[in-house]
Structure formats: C-alpha cells, structure tokens
Design a protein around this motif. Structure first.
Motif, short mmCIF file in Angstrom:
data_model
loop_
_atom_site.label_atom_id
_atom_site.label_comp_id
_atom_site.label_asym_id
_atom_site.label_seq_id
_atom_site.Cartn_x
_atom_site.Cartn_y
_atom_site.Cartn_z
N LEU A 298 0.83 -1.21 0.00
CA LEU A 298 0.00 0.00 0.00
C LEU A 298 0.87 1.26 0.00
O LEU A 298 0.54 2.26 -0.65
N SER A 299 1.98 1.20 0.71
CA SER A 299 2.86 2.37 0.83
C SER A 299 3.60 2.69 -0.46
O SER A 299 4.28 3.72 -0.54
N ASP A 300 3.47 1.84 -1.48
CA ASP A 300 4.11 2.14 -2.77
C ASP A 300 3.28 3.12 -3.61
O ASP A 300 3.74 3.58 -4.66
N SER A 301 2.09 3.43 -3.15
CA SER A 301 1.27 4.40 -3.88
C SER A 301 1.97 5.74 -3.96
O SER A 301 2.63 6.17 -3.00
N GLY A 302 1.81 6.40 -5.09
CA GLY A 302 2.44 7.72 -5.24
C GLY A 302 2.55 8.08 -6.71
O GLY A 302 2.04 7.38 -7.59
N PHE A 303 3.22 9.18 -6.94
CA PHE A 303 3.45 9.68 -8.29
C PHE A 303 4.91 9.43 -8.62
O PHE A 303 5.80 9.95 -7.93
N TYR A 304 5.16 8.64 -9.66
CA TYR A 304 6.52 8.24 -10.00
C TYR A 304 6.99 9.03 -11.22
O TYR A 304 6.29 9.10 -12.24
N LEU A 305 8.16 9.59 -11.08
CA LEU A 305 8.71 10.43 -12.14
C LEU A 305 10.05 9.90 -12.60
O LEU A 305 10.93 9.61 -11.78
N CYS A 306 10.20 9.79 -13.88
CA CYS A 306 11.48 9.45 -14.49
C CYS A 306 12.12 10.75 -14.97
O CYS A 306 11.41 11.68 -15.37
N ALA A 307 13.42 10.84 -14.94
CA ALA A 307 14.12 12.03 -15.42
C ALA A 307 15.46 11.65 -16.03
O ALA A 307 16.01 10.59 -15.72
N TRP A 308 15.95 12.53 -16.89
CA TRP A 308 17.27 12.32 -17.44
C TRP A 308 18.07 13.62 -17.39
O TRP A 308 17.51 14.70 -17.31
N ALA A 309 19.39 13.45 -17.41
CA ALA A 309 20.30 14.59 -17.48
C ALA A 309 21.49 14.18 -18.32
O ALA A 309 21.86 13.00 -18.36
N PRO A 310 22.13 15.15 -19.00
CA PRO A 310 23.30 14.79 -19.80
C PRO A 310 24.39 14.20 -18.93
O PRO A 310 24.59 14.62 -17.79
N THR A 311 25.11 13.26 -19.46
CA THR A 311 26.17 12.63 -18.70
C THR A 311 27.30 13.60 -18.42
O THR A 311 27.55 14.53 -19.18
N GLY A 312 27.92 13.46 -17.30
CA GLY A 312 29.13 14.22 -17.00
C GLY A 312 28.92 15.49 -16.22
O GLY A 312 29.83 16.01 -15.62
N THR A 313 27.72 16.04 -16.23
CA THR A 313 27.51 17.27 -15.48
C THR A 313 26.05 17.40 -15.09
O THR A 313 25.17 16.97 -15.83
N ALA A 314 25.82 18.03 -13.97
CA ALA A 314 24.45 18.26 -13.53
C ALA A 314 23.98 19.66 -13.90
O ALA A 314 22.88 20.05 -13.59
#
Lengths: 114, 115
Positions: free
Chosen positions: A83-99
């Motif tokens: 039940l505690s797994d309920s929620g809003f799941y977001l995937c994200a990406w960023a270019p490699t090597g730097t934030a």
C-alpha cells in the motif's frame, strides 16, 4: 531534440501484484537516468539513478528495484506491491558528465495500490 | 553536503500582483540552482537555472531569480501573477560539476492565484 517518454500515465494495482514502469529517452546518448517518487503531501524522493547500462544505484532500500537494459531505457519494478508504494513516479534524465543542465522529467505515472 | 529550504509551503496571491517564492540553500561547494514548476498530475518543468554565470537569471513565463551568495538565497519572482501560475514550485540545488547529478529538492511551495 531530446524527448522522454514515461508510461503508463495512471495505474491501479492490488496489493501483492507486480509492477513494471518504463521510461525511455530519445535524442541523446548515455544519459544519466533517475526514478523519483512523490508521495501525497511530501516532496520528491530519489529512488534510483543510473549512469550507464546495468549500473544502478539505490538511494532508499525498499520494495522496489530498477534496471537499465538499454542505454536509453530505465525500468522500475516490484515483485509484490505494498500500500505504501502508492504515489506519483517520475522518471528524469540529465546529460552525462555534469548536472549543470538540470533534469528533464517525464510526465509521471500515478500509481494507486489498493 | 547540500540542502535547500523553501521558506513558504503555501503562497496565495491575487492575479496581477507580484509573486515571491523564497529559497535558501546550503552547499559545501559551488552550487548550481534550479527552479521547477509542477502542475497537478504533471511532470516537473524547468523554469530557470543558475550555474555560475549572471546572478540574475531569467526564465520562462516571466519568472526570474537572483542568486545571492552572501545570503545563500535563490528567490523566485514574477512581477504580475497569472491564473496559469497556480502550481507547485520546487527549488533545487546540486553541486556544480557533479557528474552524478544528484539533486536536492526543496519541499515545494504551493501557489494559489485568486481572481
């Protein structure tokens, strides 16, 4: 241009059932990939991140796992949902090597475990 | 170590009036700072970012933010609120040049815009 796809948009699953959420990125190579969860009334929690195929780092020990079978594919899974797994799941990406470029987020999956 | 504090959990403004969302950060190294907006049941959209260039950063939809190192702040402003600005806003910090890209999110500020 780069795009990120995340599906499904909504999901209702019974307790104890398995889970598979998929995220794919187009238009870039070797991205850093991330799974976040946003529970009701709470901030964003980093679940997993990956800097390459087969390389997964877990931030929070829990009922979930992640895999990166291909360069631009990131999968979030569970064998038995709670039940505690309920929620809003977001995937994200960023270019490699730097934030410095920031994340680009997918449109999210609303998971309700009943 | 790094952290970010959004000083207001809720902000209510009238349409046409200025918006101010406050964010303070803590970072052991030179930070990169971001503001994201999230409309209900949507993903997060990048509004603007600071990565060491000009301290006054302009973003999309008329938003801007000023990096103040002496105050460790990165407040978000908009001169005139629009109804479409009603959303949740997140301030984010990361260490500049961090190849892992692990961002620290604030708890969020919910913005309500009244007619």
């Amino acid at each position: 241009s780069q795009t990120i796809h995340q599906w499904p948009a909504t999901l209702v699953q019974p307790v104890g059932s398995p889970l598979s959420l998929e995220c794919t990125v187009e238009g870039t190579s070797n991205p850093n990939l991330y799974w976040y969860r946003q529970a009701a009334g709470r901030g964003l929690q980093l679940l997993f991140y990956s800097v390459g195929i087969g390389q997964i780092s877990s931030e929070v020990p829990q009922n979930l796992s992640a895999s990166r079978p291909q360069d631009r594919q990131f999968i979030l899974s569970s064998k038995k949902l709670l039940l505690s797994d309920s929620g809003f799941y977001l995937c994200a990406w960023a270019p490699t090597g730097t934030a410095n470029y920031g994340y680009t987020f997918g449109s999210g999956t609303r998971l309700t475990v009943v | 170590a790094q952290s970010v504090t959004q000083l207001d959990s809720h902000v209510s403004v009238s349409e046409g009036t200025p918006v101010l969302l406050r964010c303070n950060y803590s970072s052991s190294y030179s930070p990169s700072l971001f503001w994201y907006v999230q409309h209900p049941n949507k993903g997060l959209q990048l509004l603007l970012k600071y990565t060491s260039a000009a301290t006054l950063v302009k973003g999309i939809n008329g938003f801007e933010a000023e990096f103040k190192k002496s105050e460790t702040s990165f407040h978000l402003t908009k001169p005139s609120a629009h109804m479409s600005d009603a959303a949740e806003y997140f301030c984010v910090v990361t260490t500049r040049g961090d190849s892992w890209g692990k961002f620290q999110f604030g708890a969020g500020t919910q913005v309500v815009v009244t007619p």
